[in-house]
Design a protein around this motif. Structure first.
Motif, mmCIF file in Angstrom:
data_model
loop_
_atom_site.group_PDB
_atom_site.id
_atom_site.type_symbol
_atom_site.label_atom_id
_atom_site.label_comp_id
_atom_site.label_asym_id
_atom_site.label_seq_id
_atom_site.Cartn_x
_atom_site.Cartn_y
_atom_site.Cartn_z
ATOM 1 N N LYS A 138 -9.744 -46.371 -96.065
ATOM 2 C CA LYS A 138 -8.482 -46.785 -96.683
ATOM 3 C C LYS A 138 -8.662 -47.415 -98.063
ATOM 4 N N ASN A 139 -9.863 -47.937 -98.362
ATOM 5 C CA ASN A 139 -10.087 -48.574 -99.657
ATOM 6 C C ASN A 139 -10.690 -47.636 -100.701
ATOM 7 N N VAL A 140 -11.035 -46.410 -100.276
ATOM 8 C CA VAL A 140 -11.795 -45.521 -101.147
ATOM 9 C C VAL A 140 -11.011 -45.116 -102.392
ATOM 10 N N LEU A 169 -20.965 -46.513 -109.191
ATOM 11 C CA LEU A 169 -21.189 -46.199 -107.776
ATOM 12 C C LEU A 169 -21.128 -47.458 -106.910
ATOM 13 N N ASP A 170 -21.506 -48.584 -107.496
ATOM 14 C CA ASP A 170 -21.456 -49.850 -106.754
ATOM 15 C C ASP A 170 -20.022 -50.274 -106.459
ATOM 16 N N ALA A 171 -19.043 -49.685 -107.158
ATOM 17 C CA ALA A 171 -17.636 -49.995 -106.881
ATOM 18 C C ALA A 171 -17.216 -49.507 -105.497
ATOM 19 N N TYR A 172 -17.947 -48.559 -104.935
ATOM 20 C CA TYR A 172 -17.621 -48.019 -103.610
ATOM 21 C C TYR A 172 -18.221 -48.915 -102.514
ATOM 22 N N LYS A 173 -17.563 -50.032 -102.270
ATOM 23 C CA LYS A 173 -18.043 -50.963 -101.240
ATOM 24 C C LYS A 173 -17.994 -50.326 -99.855
ATOM 25 N N THR A 174 -17.081 -49.369 -99.668
ATOM 26 C CA THR A 174 -16.979 -48.665 -98.382
ATOM 27 C C THR A 174 -18.287 -47.976 -98.022
ATOM 28 N N TYR A 175 -19.015 -47.505 -99.047
ATOM 29 C CA TYR A 175 -20.227 -46.730 -98.801
ATOM 30 C C TYR A 175 -21.505 -47.532 -99.020
ATOM 31 N N GLY A 214 -24.824 -49.197 -98.575
ATOM 32 C CA GLY A 214 -25.883 -48.912 -97.606
ATOM 33 C C GLY A 214 -26.178 -47.432 -97.448
ATOM 34 N N LYS A 215 -25.299 -46.539 -97.936
ATOM 35 C CA LYS A 215 -25.580 -45.110 -97.891
ATOM 36 C C LYS A 215 -26.726 -44.800 -98.851
ATOM 37 N N TYR A 216 -27.686 -44.002 -98.406
ATOM 38 C CA TYR A 216 -28.881 -43.788 -99.223
ATOM 39 C C TYR A 216 -28.554 -43.144 -100.571
ATOM 40 N N TYR A 217 -27.519 -42.302 -100.607
ATOM 41 C CA TYR A 217 -27.222 -41.593 -101.850
ATOM 42 C C TYR A 217 -26.483 -42.473 -102.856
ATOM 43 N N PHE A 218 -26.184 -43.732 -102.479
ATOM 44 C CA PHE A 218 -25.648 -44.706 -103.425
ATOM 45 C C PHE A 218 -26.734 -45.672 -103.904
ATOM 46 N N SER A 219 -27.961 -45.457 -103.502
ATOM 47 C CA SER A 219 -29.066 -46.329 -103.878
ATOM 48 C C SER A 219 -29.299 -46.306 -105.385
ATOM 49 N N PRO A 220 -29.306 -47.461 -106.046
ATOM 50 C CA PRO A 220 -29.607 -47.489 -107.487
ATOM 51 C C PRO A 220 -30.959 -46.875 -107.806
ATOM 52 N N GLU A 221 -31.929 -47.101 -106.922
ATOM 53 C CA GLU A 221 -33.270 -46.556 -107.153
ATOM 54 C C GLU A 221 -33.253 -45.030 -107.143
#
Length: 209
Positions: free
Chosen positions: A50-52, A163-169, A171-178
C-alpha cells in the motif's frame, strides 16, 4: 550518441523497475533532457504494497523527475498478458502525445511475465524509435549490456538513495547498495570508465550527417 536535449521515455512494469534498471542514467540526464518515466502498474491491489506508490513518487523526486512527467498506471500486476492490447494502446497514445526520441524499457533477457509484455508492446508502440533494454537483476537471465553509458559517482549515490526510498522492500537483496554499486562498477569496467549504466539494444535508429 548524444542524449542531451532529447525527449526520452523510461518505461517499466512496476514501481522500482525503472530505478533499478536506469536510475543512475536518469540522475545524470535530469535537467539536461526531457525525461518521462512511465510505470504501468501502481501495485495498489496488493494490500502488502500500500505504500509503494508513495515510495515510488519519492524515489522519482530524488532522481530529479518532474512529477508531471511521472506516469503511474493502474494495470494489474501479473495480468499484463491479458491486458496486452490495452497496454499497447496506452503506450501508443503516449507516443503520439510526446513523440520521444529514445525509449528505455525492460531487457529482452527479462523473464518476468509482465516485464516481457512491456518490452514487446514497446517495440510495437514505438516503431522507428531507438529502443534499449535495462536490466532488473532479480528477473533477468543472460543479460549482457551492449550499450554502456558513463555516469558519475554522484549519479551512483543518487540511484542508491532513490532505491532506499522503497522502505517496503528493505532487506531485498536487489536493493542492496553494495550490489547496485557493484553492477555500475562492472559496467564501467566494460566501458573502461569508473561507472556506467548498461543496456541491451532492441533497435537503434540513426543517420549519417
Amino acid at each position: 550518441m548524444n542524449l542531451k536535449g532529447k525527449s526520452i521515455f523510461f518505461i517499466g512494469a512496476h514501481p522500482d523497475d525503472i530505478e533499478i534498471g536506469a536510475g543512475a542514467l536518469i540522475s545524470n540526464l535530469a535537467g539536461k533532457a526531457e525525461i518521462f518515466c512511465i510505470t504501468l502498474s501502481d501495485n495498489q491491489k496488493n494490500p502488502e504494497l500500500k505504500n509503494v506508490a508513495d515510495e515510488h513518487r519519492e524515489s522519482m523526486r530524488i532522481l530529479g523527475i518532474d512529477p508531471e512527467h511521472d506516469y503511474l498506471g493502474q494495470f494489474e500486476t501479473r495480468r499484463f498478458k491479458q491486458d496486452r492490447q490495452e497496454i499497447l494502446e496506452y503506450l501508443f497514445s503516449l507516443n503520439k502525445q510526446h513523440k520521444p526520441d529514445i525509449v528505455f524499457t525492460h531487457s529482452n533477457a527479462d523473464l518476468h511475465q509482465d516485464h516481457s509484455v512491456v518490452s514487446e508492446e514497446s517495440l510495437r508502440a514505438f516503431r522507428g524509435t531507438s529502443l534499449f533494454g535495462f536490466d532488473v537483476i532479480r528477473s533477468s537471465h543472460g543479460f549482457f549490456p551492449s550499450l554502456l553509458i558513463e555516469v558519475e559517482k554522484s549519479d551512483v549515490d543518487k540511484k542508491i538513495t532513490a532505491l532506499d526510498a522503497y522502505k517496503t522492500y528493505a532487506g531485498k537483496y536487489y536493493f542492496s547498495p553494495e550490489l547496485t554499486q557493484a553492477i555500475l562498477i562492472r559496467n564501467g569496467a566494460l566501458a573502461e570508465k569508473t561507472y556506467a549504466e548498461g543496456f541491451d539494444i532492441f533497435r537503434m535508429v540513426g543517420s549519417f550527417s
